[in-house]
Design an enzyme around this catalytic site. Structure first.
Site, PDB file in Angstrom:
ATOM      1  N   ARG A 204       0.799  -1.395  -0.051  1.00  9.96           N
ATOM      2  CA  ARG A 204      -0.125   0.270  -0.092  1.00  9.96           C
ATOM      3  C   ARG A 204       1.072   1.328   0.089  1.00  9.96           C
ATOM      4  O   ARG A 204       2.408   1.550   0.881  1.00  9.96           O
ATOM      5  CB  ARG A 204      -1.113  -0.341   1.633  1.00  9.96           C
ATOM      6  N   LYS A 228      -2.197  -3.128   7.975  1.00 14.94           N
ATOM      7  CA  LYS A 228      -3.162  -2.565   8.319  1.00 14.94           C
ATOM      8  C   LYS A 228      -3.181  -3.226  10.141  1.00 14.94           C
ATOM      9  O   LYS A 228      -3.573  -4.288  10.123  1.00 14.94           O
ATOM     10  CB  LYS A 228      -4.515  -2.564   7.684  1.00 14.94           C
ATOM     11  N   HIS A 299      -2.887   2.830  -5.618  1.00 13.90           N
ATOM     12  CA  HIS A 299      -3.829   1.342  -5.524  1.00 13.90           C
ATOM     13  C   HIS A 299      -3.797   0.826  -6.533  1.00 13.90           C
ATOM     14  O   HIS A 299      -4.205  -0.991  -6.386  1.00 13.90           O
ATOM     15  CB  HIS A 299      -5.452   1.533  -4.661  1.00 13.90           C
ATOM     16  N   ARG A 302      -1.352  -1.867  -6.827  1.00 19.46           N
ATOM     17  CA  ARG A 302      -1.843  -2.838  -5.986  1.00 19.46           C
ATOM     18  C   ARG A 302      -2.500  -3.496  -6.889  1.00 19.46           C
ATOM     19  O   ARG A 302      -2.095  -5.184  -6.934  1.00 19.46           O
ATOM     20  CB  ARG A 302      -2.244  -2.371  -4.900  1.00 19.46           C
ATOM     21  N   HIS A 325      -4.683  -9.447   2.947  1.00 20.85           N
ATOM     22  CA  HIS A 325      -5.441  -9.597   3.020  1.00 20.85           C
ATOM     23  C   HIS A 325      -5.866 -10.418   4.370  1.00 20.85           C
ATOM     24  O   HIS A 325      -5.551 -11.666   3.960  1.00 20.85           O
ATOM     25  CB  HIS A 325      -6.503 -10.176   1.619  1.00 20.85           C
ATOM     26  N   TYR A 335      -9.654 -10.638  -7.994  1.00 16.44           N
ATOM     27  CA  TYR A 335      -8.790 -11.508  -8.650  1.00 16.44           C
ATOM     28  C   TYR A 335      -9.350 -12.649  -9.032  1.00 16.44           C
ATOM     29  O   TYR A 335      -8.683 -13.166 -10.384  1.00 16.44           O
ATOM     30  CB  TYR A 335      -7.170 -11.436  -8.081  1.00 16.44           C
TER      31      TYR A 335
END
Length: 355
Positions: A204, A228, A299, A302, A325, A335
């Site tokens: 990120r 995160k 993003h 990414r 994730h 994806y």
């Protein structure tokens, strides 16, 4: 004795903690219990976002509900939550689409589907805390459907566009004026290292600008990033990324950083740690020379990495792990959908004129 290094992540936590204390002064006194209660399970970044979102809800009550006229937010007691109905929540959702902020500064603020859903989710969490602790009798947020998010196609760079983007950064100075070329030469190796790193690892933008020089490990070709929620993880990179980073580090030796920014990996032209906004603007600037049909952001870089990794490996769990994730279903949704290649095959199958 050397000063203890405070990481970018720790600095952000301190700033967000201080910001939260300021925002709490604009919320009802009972709100402090909620933020204290969730402190063990949330990051400082999450808590300040909740605070801003919940403040908007109380701004709505004061601006749109006549029963709140001539009242002060500091005088509100916990029973005010029981006075809110499901209809009020529905009106709040409508209000969020476009409203005039209480603090001023801009004419109006708008929210799309994602922004509205995030604010209602924050309000649900707020209500759930007090309901769970039996401090309120009702939870009207559960009586209102969450806003539906419509699926949006993932925007990403194609493989040839990635090559064009990196080539442009390396050779873009040829089309610039003398003044522009001077600045370009100063930042070329840095910009190439950043975009190569992001395209080659999928990190990120916040993780990228938060990197310290000590987070680099060329022995194993890895970088230490804070995901995160504050989780620490080693992300590995290939030789192309390593070469770009080595080239930048040679130029970095000549930079004398501003005090307090000595550990930052990437510096701005002001010799400070680069900001998220600066990287966003940089990506936008370079990408505009490669494609005008796609709005490319960090993003989207990414997403480009995630798509390439999935196409090469077919391993959705690997993609989820590398991207950080928490829920593999999020990764699968993004994806494992139908690829652009199949759509292009369909386009070529239709002939408008006979040969």
């Amino acid at each position: 004795m050397a000063d203890k290094r405070i990481t970018y992540h720790e600095q952000n936590d301190i700033r967000n903690t201080l910001k939260l204390r300021e925002v709490l002064e604009t919320l009802p006194p009972f709100a402090r219990d909620f933020f204290r209660g969730i402190s063990a399970t949330t990051s400082a970044s999450t808590r300040i976002k909740y605070a801003y979102d919940i403040r908007i809800f109380f701004d709505f009550l004061f601006s749109m509900n006549p029963s709140f006229k001539n009242r002060s937010v500091r005088d509100l007691r916990i029973d005010v939550l029981d006075s809110v109905t499901a209809l009020d929540i529905e009106e709040y959702i409508e209000y969020l689409k476009a409203y005039v902020p209480a603090e001023g500064g801009v004419d109006y603020v708008t929210n799309g589907e994602k922004g509205i859903k995030r604010k209602i989710s924050a309000l649900r969490t707020f209500y759930a805390y007090y309901y769970k602790h039996e401090r309120i009798r009702t939870n009207p947020t559960l009586l209102v459907d969450m806003p539906k998010l419509h699926e949006k196609e993932i925007i990403r760079l194609d493989q040839d566009e990635v090559a064009l983007l990196l080539d442009f950064i390396e050779n873009g100075g040829e089309s610039l004026s003398a003044h522009q070329k001077t600045y370009y030469e100063k930042t070329k190796s840095r910009d190439l290292a950043i975009l190569t790193l992001m395209l080659g690892t999928g990190i990120r933008v916040s993780e990228c600008v938060g990197l310290d020089i000590e987070d680099l490990d060329f022995k194993n070709n890895g970088i230490k990033v804070f995901r995160k929620g504050g989780n620490e993880m080693i992300v590995y990179f290939g030789e192309e990324v390593a070469d770009a980073l080595h080239a930048y580090l040679e130029d970095r030796k000549s930079i004398v950083p501003v005090q307090g920014h000595e550990h930052a990996l990437f510096y701005s032209s002001q010799r400070r740690r680069m900001s998220v906004k600066t990287v966003e603007n940089m990506v936008k600037k370079y990408a505009s020379h490669v494609t005008t049909a796609k709005k490319i952001t960090p993003h989207k870089l990414r997403s480009t990495f995630g798509t390439s990794l999935y196409q090469e490996t077919g391993d959705i769990y690997l993609v989820a792990d590398v991207l950080g994730h928490k829920d593999v279903n999020t990764t699968r949704k993004h994806y494992a959908a139908m690829s652009d290649q199949r759509r292009r095959t369909a386009a070529k199958a239709v002939h408008l004129r006979k040969d």
